[in-house]
Scaffold this active site. Sequence first.
Site, mmCIF file in Angstrom:
data_model
loop_
_atom_site.group_PDB
_atom_site.id
_atom_site.type_symbol
_atom_site.label_atom_id
_atom_site.label_comp_id
_atom_site.label_asym_id
_atom_site.label_seq_id
_atom_site.Cartn_x
_atom_site.Cartn_y
_atom_site.Cartn_z
ATOM 1 N N LYS A 50 -8.900 -5.770 31.924
ATOM 2 C CA LYS A 50 -9.594 -6.402 33.054
ATOM 3 C C LYS A 50 -10.235 -7.725 32.647
ATOM 4 C CE LYS A 50 -14.054 -5.356 31.817
ATOM 5 N NZ LYS A 50 -15.284 -6.190 31.885
ATOM 6 N N THR A 92 -15.383 -7.515 37.774
ATOM 7 C CA THR A 92 -15.281 -8.614 36.817
ATOM 8 C C THR A 92 -14.551 -9.813 37.402
ATOM 9 O OG1 THR A 92 -15.153 -6.919 35.098
ATOM 10 C CG2 THR A 92 -14.672 -9.150 34.427
ATOM 11 N N GLY A 109 -16.883 1.207 32.878
ATOM 12 C CA GLY A 109 -16.915 1.140 34.331
ATOM 13 C C GLY A 109 -17.413 -0.196 34.826
ATOM 14 N N ALA A 146 -24.936 -5.518 33.150
ATOM 15 C CA ALA A 146 -26.100 -4.998 32.435
ATOM 16 C C ALA A 146 -27.402 -5.206 33.198
ATOM 17 C CB ALA A 146 -26.189 -5.660 31.057
#
Length: 379
Positions: free
Chosen positions: A215, A272, A151, A155
């Site tokens: 992605k 991203t 997902g 982090a």
Amino acid sequence: MNGTAEPKLPQSDRVRPYASIAVLGAGAWGSALATVARRAGREVRLWGRDAAVIDDINTNNRNEAYLPGIALAPGIRATSDLAEALDGAEAVLLVTPSRTVRQLCAAIAPLIGPGVPVAVCAKGIEEGTGYLMGHIAAEVLGRRPVGVISGPTFADETARGHLTAATVAFNFTYPDRLSPLESAAARLAVSMSTDSFRTYISDDLVGVEVGGAVKNVIAIACGMMTGAGFAENTRAALITRGMDEMKRLAEALGGQRETVTGLSGAGDLTLTCSSESSRNMSLGVQLGAGIPRAQCFDGKPVVVEGEFNAVTVTDLARRVRVSMPICEAVREVLHHGGDLNATFRKLWSSPIQSEPRAMDILLDHPSSWAPLPAQEIKP
């Protein structure tokens, strides 16, 4: 009866969470997931190879090497002994780079019980075989339940407790269909849920994994165009058409197009492609600005998954006869010496297509009728 469906009530009180979770990989994402699991009330053991990192976690409750300035959840037990990390674990999270997943699965196979679920948290496609990470784990681990967690999740934000959502995906067996609350997906989703980490459940392992792998490549494309001076219109086009490439590949491999519109597809792609906190986006920006690959990231040997995925994704797409022109453009620039401006000029002047696909229209782009001036694209 008035024909109105009864509202569905939460059933979490009927799901048995896993009491003990082993997290394998003490990098940024592994440490963040260990913190999530610990905040959710689980016993957590975190395995890593770097003795200094392990000592920092056990002594200072921090991982300054990978998550500087962030306090991890208290009570995480870190170790460099794989057997110790897995002893008594009811569920396992694999959070190492995609190229090490096969090797790590082989190492843990004799150390975990036959019913222990393993969720792979790496994103990518294996070179040569074309296997997604879940397929690698399933092949090596045999009949154990294998899934993924994926997902839009940076982090550091996850570890800090910022509101975050992710998908927990496992293939559902026939018994899982009969008793979904006993499925590994449902149990792990409940096990990892906190006030700040929200989980969703999926049975489309292929669709979720394709989104996670593709992605990274699209993010490099977005970065390249940003670094070259283009702006929001360009990125929006690349994100949207990149998601279409995801859908086609997922569908060709047996996944669901709908999955790609969810967290693990559209969500992860949007995140991203929109922030240089992503190493994939950052690499693209540097290349687009004309920085040679060897000098990117100040010359440090930073692993960028999308750089490797640009080859494995397009190899797989070619094998199953799926057109992925954006991913092919990234591969051309990164691995075949293609000129960035010329490659993306060619992409933008490719034949005009219909949207939706059902219209089935394909027209020559006017720019292909005559040679374009040999000059650099200007935004």
